[in-house]
Design a protein around this motif. Structure first.
Motif, PDB file in Angstrom:
ATOM      1  N   ARG A 253       0.820  -1.122  -0.033  1.00 16.85           N
ATOM      2  CA  ARG A 253       0.087  -0.069   0.024  1.00 16.85           C
ATOM      3  C   ARG A 253       0.886   1.315   0.028  1.00 16.85           C
ATOM      4  O   ARG A 253       1.806   1.542   0.857  1.00 16.85           O
ATOM      5  CB  ARG A 253      -1.057  -0.105   0.952  1.00 16.85           C
ATOM      6  N   GLY A 254       0.555   2.240  -1.097  1.00 16.36           N
ATOM      7  CA  GLY A 254       1.152   3.492  -0.957  1.00 16.36           C
ATOM      8  C   GLY A 254       2.531   3.173  -2.139  1.00 16.36           C
ATOM      9  O   GLY A 254       3.319   4.356  -2.338  1.00 16.36           O
ATOM     10  N   LEU A 255       3.073   2.128  -2.072  1.00 17.50           N
ATOM     11  CA  LEU A 255       4.501   2.186  -3.029  1.00 17.50           C
ATOM     12  C   LEU A 255       4.224   2.407  -4.244  1.00 17.50           C
ATOM     13  O   LEU A 255       3.230   2.168  -4.975  1.00 17.50           O
ATOM     14  CB  LEU A 255       4.833   0.575  -2.812  1.00 17.50           C
ATOM     15  N   ARG A 256       5.448   3.111  -4.818  1.00 15.67           N
ATOM     16  CA  ARG A 256       5.020   3.545  -6.359  1.00 15.67           C
ATOM     17  C   ARG A 256       5.668   2.369  -7.282  1.00 15.67           C
ATOM     18  O   ARG A 256       7.035   2.138  -6.941  1.00 15.67           O
ATOM     19  CB  ARG A 256       5.902   4.814  -6.277  1.00 15.67           C
ATOM     20  N   VAL A 257       4.943   1.955  -8.259  1.00 16.01           N
ATOM     21  CA  VAL A 257       5.405   0.838  -9.001  1.00 16.01           C
ATOM     22  C   VAL A 257       5.350   1.285 -10.391  1.00 16.01           C
ATOM     23  O   VAL A 257       4.386   1.854 -10.810  1.00 16.01           O
ATOM     24  CB  VAL A 257       4.430  -0.328  -8.553  1.00 16.01           C
ATOM     25  N   ALA A 258       6.516   1.055 -10.901  1.00 17.76           N
ATOM     26  CA  ALA A 258       6.397   1.367 -12.409  1.00 17.76           C
ATOM     27  C   ALA A 258       6.427   0.016 -13.212  1.00 17.76           C
ATOM     28  O   ALA A 258       6.944  -0.890 -13.045  1.00 17.76           O
ATOM     29  CB  ALA A 258       7.845   2.015 -12.911  1.00 17.76           C
ATOM     30  N   PHE A 259       5.716   0.133 -14.060  1.00 14.55           N
ATOM     31  CA  PHE A 259       5.272  -1.161 -14.955  1.00 14.55           C
ATOM     32  C   PHE A 259       5.923  -0.860 -16.255  1.00 14.55           C
ATOM     33  O   PHE A 259       5.348  -0.118 -17.058  1.00 14.55           O
ATOM     34  CB  PHE A 259       3.967  -1.661 -14.940  1.00 14.55           C
ATOM     35  N   SER A 260       6.816  -1.573 -16.847  1.00 20.85           N
ATOM     36  CA  SER A 260       7.258  -1.615 -18.086  1.00 20.85           C
ATOM     37  C   SER A 260       7.139  -3.119 -18.991  1.00 20.85           C
ATOM     38  O   SER A 260       7.712  -3.968 -18.182  1.00 20.85           O
ATOM     39  CB  SER A 260       8.748  -1.172 -18.267  1.00 20.85           C
ATOM     40  N   SER A 367      11.888   8.165  -8.754  1.00 15.28           N
ATOM     41  CA  SER A 367      10.182   8.608  -8.729  1.00 15.28           C
ATOM     42  C   SER A 367       9.451   7.234  -8.427  1.00 15.28           C
ATOM     43  O   SER A 367       8.166   7.243  -8.087  1.00 15.28           O
ATOM     44  CB  SER A 367       9.899   8.735 -10.196  1.00 15.28           C
ATOM     45  N   TYR A 368      10.312   5.931  -8.527  1.00 12.55           N
ATOM     46  CA  TYR A 368       9.441   4.809  -8.168  1.00 12.55           C
ATOM     47  C   TYR A 368      10.172   3.933  -7.266  1.00 12.55           C
ATOM     48  O   TYR A 368      11.359   3.721  -7.368  1.00 12.55           O
ATOM     49  CB  TYR A 368       9.063   4.174  -9.584  1.00 12.55           C
ATOM     50  N   ASP A 369       9.429   3.099  -6.442  1.00 14.50           N
ATOM     51  CA  ASP A 369       9.984   2.084  -5.358  1.00 14.50           C
ATOM     52  C   ASP A 369      10.684   0.990  -6.234  1.00 14.50           C
ATOM     53  O   ASP A 369      11.873   0.479  -5.808  1.00 14.50           O
ATOM     54  CB  ASP A 369       9.161   1.888  -4.417  1.00 14.50           C
ATOM     55  N   VAL A 370       9.972   0.432  -7.106  1.00 14.09           N
ATOM     56  CA  VAL A 370      10.232  -0.847  -7.670  1.00 14.09           C
ATOM     57  C   VAL A 370       9.792  -0.870  -9.353  1.00 14.09           C
ATOM     58  O   VAL A 370       8.827   0.114  -9.447  1.00 14.09           O
ATOM     59  CB  VAL A 370       9.496  -2.190  -7.209  1.00 14.09           C
ATOM     60  N   VAL A 441      12.187  -5.238  -2.607  1.00 13.34           N
ATOM     61  CA  VAL A 441      11.834  -6.318  -3.623  1.00 13.34           C
ATOM     62  C   VAL A 441      11.101  -7.743  -3.116  1.00 13.34           C
ATOM     63  O   VAL A 441      10.295  -8.272  -3.647  1.00 13.34           O
ATOM     64  CB  VAL A 441      13.193  -6.611  -4.509  1.00 13.34           C
ATOM     65  N   LEU A 442      11.829  -8.181  -2.080  1.00 12.13           N
ATOM     66  CA  LEU A 442      11.264  -9.662  -1.428  1.00 12.13           C
ATOM     67  C   LEU A 442       9.781  -9.169  -0.888  1.00 12.13           C
ATOM     68  O   LEU A 442       8.698  -9.923  -0.954  1.00 12.13           O
ATOM     69  CB  LEU A 442      12.054 -10.148  -0.318  1.00 12.13           C
ATOM     70  N   ARG A 443       9.497  -8.060  -0.147  1.00 11.80           N
ATOM     71  CA  ARG A 443       8.178  -7.601   0.267  1.00 11.80           C
ATOM     72  C   ARG A 443       7.196  -7.611  -0.875  1.00 11.80           C
ATOM     73  O   ARG A 443       6.064  -7.841  -0.680  1.00 11.80           O
ATOM     74  CB  ARG A 443       8.326  -6.246   1.117  1.00 11.80           C
ATOM     75  N   VAL A 444       7.631  -6.963  -1.967  1.00 13.17           N
ATOM     76  CA  VAL A 444       6.588  -6.787  -3.051  1.00 13.17           C
ATOM     77  C   VAL A 444       6.377  -8.250  -3.698  1.00 13.17           C
ATOM     78  O   VAL A 444       4.984  -8.509  -3.962  1.00 13.17           O
ATOM     79  CB  VAL A 444       7.061  -5.756  -4.214  1.00 13.17           C
ATOM     80  N   GLY A 445       7.468  -8.928  -3.747  1.00 11.18           N
ATOM     81  CA  GLY A 445       6.985 -10.299  -4.339  1.00 11.18           C
ATOM     82  C   GLY A 445       6.038 -11.229  -3.111  1.00 11.18           C
ATOM     83  O   GLY A 445       5.269 -11.742  -3.698  1.00 11.18           O
ATOM     84  N   GLN A 446       6.457 -10.911  -1.915  1.00 13.86           N
ATOM     85  CA  GLN A 446       5.494 -11.411  -0.894  1.00 13.86           C
ATOM     86  C   GLN A 446       4.154 -11.154  -0.908  1.00 13.86           C
ATOM     87  O   GLN A 446       2.983 -11.892  -0.832  1.00 13.86           O
ATOM     88  CB  GLN A 446       6.098 -11.257   0.527  1.00 13.86           C
ATOM     89  N   ALA A 447       3.933  -9.817  -1.189  1.00 17.19           N
ATOM     90  CA  ALA A 447       2.604  -9.201  -1.258  1.00 17.19           C
ATOM     91  C   ALA A 447       1.650  -9.912  -2.576  1.00 17.19           C
ATOM     92  O   ALA A 447       0.460 -10.397  -2.295  1.00 17.19           O
ATOM     93  CB  ALA A 447       2.396  -7.902  -1.444  1.00 17.19           C
TER      94      ALA A 447
END
Length: 463
Positions: A253-260, A367-370, A441-447
């Motif tokens: 929640r609240g993390l800034r994610v760039a998708f390419s 600008s982006y966390d991941v 990175v692991l935290r995003v993967g876990q989510a």
């Protein structure tokens, strides 16, 4: 097939012990390795002795670490005291005495993990599939007619099939993440230096060592073991001050994610693109702030080829003037085309491309966390081939465009399963963070893993 996080709970309670876990792993090897050819060797006696010692420690409440007794295999690129490290090549003499452990092996022994065998690799870990003149073809646990990817393909297959709870792979251009994606498991290329490397790789600072597991939490627990300094690697980072499992359930929640979807130069199979876009939607619905970004990067493959095959040429030079005649023919051709002709100026020019790419990624992470991408643009193709049918190039960077750039930039990059194709082959999601943000990175993967059930699927070979 229990994850390590649950396995050790059973050790602590006395529900079962490390001998039971080791016996189950060896039984899986005996039942399944004939289908996939993922093991170079198994030392059942050494593993059994280690498991008994661990069981005795748990019985009196004095384990060496929180993961004492977990069964693990090691890619046959990494030194293991008393066992040959053949590196998938007929050039390597099997004669001993093999007196040294690499840092990763040493840390596993210190943790009490039960090391019982070594995994297949292509020759000197040079390519993105796992086959070699010395050990033959390693096959995909979801469909043995397909490749498991590489170069840590044996590690991926054993992990997917429960032939050990964990494995340790190497990644110089995607070699943990390519087979992780093709085999439906979790694999992390950590920030460069987080896991010490010794002896130094001929591929230089492209080369990383990383954990491979069936869940993100298990990947974090194995990284805890591996990410400890070793004085033999002058470039290694200080030890983490907390466990990588701490904060793993913090959500996005609240993390800034760039998708390419393509980094500006890739092209995806439609099933891969659909699965990855659905995964991004899952992160958005979990509270992440997601933007699709047009990175419009230039493909750094030419620079990577110079860096990579100059390293491969260095490896082969140690085995005599006729080494090119005795290795994988595609490796010999690539070394002749790129490695032997590279000048110091070429190497510096390639390094400049690498530095510019790192600068660009550093700017993105302001600008982006991941960053989220597909791990691979395709699913697994036929086993025994260097590239998919009809592909314009036999060189593996041509069909794995999203992995090697992050070896050049040394960023942490995680693959985890995010779906399956119509013919039942795994699809991988890649999470990339700024350097030193391995825990994030692991935290995003876990989510993502907790919001889906892809990691619970089992290969058909398991019945």
């Amino acid at each position: 097939m229990l994850p390590a996080s649950e396995l050790v709970a059973g050790f602590a309670s006395g529900a079962y012990d490390p001998v039971d876990a080791f016996d189950a792993s060896v039984a899986a090897v005996k039942a399944l390795d004939g289908e996939v050819n993922a093991m170079v060797m198994v030392d059942e006696a050494a593993g059994a002795a280690s498991a008994r010692e661990s069981a005795a420690r748990w019985k009196v409440g004095s384990p060496l670490s929180p993961v004492d007794g977990v069964p693990v295999t090691i890619k046959d690129i990494i030194l293991t005291r008393g066992w040959p490290t053949l590196r998938g090549s007929r050039l390597v003499d099997e004669a001993g005495p093999w007196p040294d452990d690499s840092p990763a092996t040493a840390r596993l022994r210190e943790s009490g993990a039960v090391i019982f065998g070594k995994n297949t690799t292509p020759e000197f870990g040079w390519k993105g599939v796992t086959d070699s003149l010395r050990h033959g073809v390693t096959r995909n646990p979801w469909d043995p007619s397909r490749t498991t990817g590489g170069s840590s393909g044996g590690a991926a297959a054993t992990t997917a099939l429960g032939m050990g709870t964990w494995s340790v792979g190497t990644d110089g251009g995607g070699s943990v993440r390519i087979p992780g994606s093709f085999s439906g498991i979790v694999g992390l290329k950590p920030t460069y230096g987080q896991v010490p490397v010794w002896p130094a790789s001929a591929y230089g600072t492209l080369s990383h060592i990383g954990p491979m597991a069936r869940t993100v939490r298990d990947c974090a627990l194995l990284l805890d073991v591996l990410a400890q300094p070793d004085p033999r690697d002058w470039s290694c980072l200080p030890a983490p001050i907390t466990s990588y499992a701490d904060g793993l359930d913090g959500g996005v929640r609240g993390l800034r994610v760039a998708f390419s979807p393509d980094l500006g130069y890739g092209r995806n199979d439609p099933e891969v693109e659909a699965a990855v876009r659905s995964a991004v939607d899952v992160l958005a619905s979990s509270g992440a702030v997601v933007d699709e970004v047009a990175l419009e990067l230039d493909d750094p493959a030419d620079a990577f080829h110079t860096l990579w095959f100059a390293g491969a040429a260095k490896v082969l030079r140690a085995y005599g003037d006729d080494a090119l005649e005795r290795v994988d023919p595609v490796l010999a051709q690539a070394v002749s085309s790129f490695g032997l002709s590279a000048t110091a100026a070429d190497f510096l020019d390639a390094t400049a491309v690498r530095m510019a790419l790192g600068e660009r990624m550093g700017e993105l992470h302001r600008s982006y966390d991941v960053l989220i991408t597909p791990t691979m643009p395709i699913t697994a193709f036929a086993a025994g081939q260097a590239a998919p049918d009809g592909w314009p190039s036999q060189l593996w960077p041509s069909w794995t465009p999203y992995t090697y750039p992050f070896n050049m930039t040394q960023q942490p990059a995680l693959t985890l399963p995010c779906g399956f194709s119509e013919d039942g082959l795994p699809i991988g999601l890649q999470v990339v963070g700024p350097r030193f943000a391995d825990a994030l990175v692991l935290r995003v993967g876990q989510a993502y893993e907790q919001a889906t059930d892809w990691h619970t699927r089992r290969p058909p070979l398991l019945g």
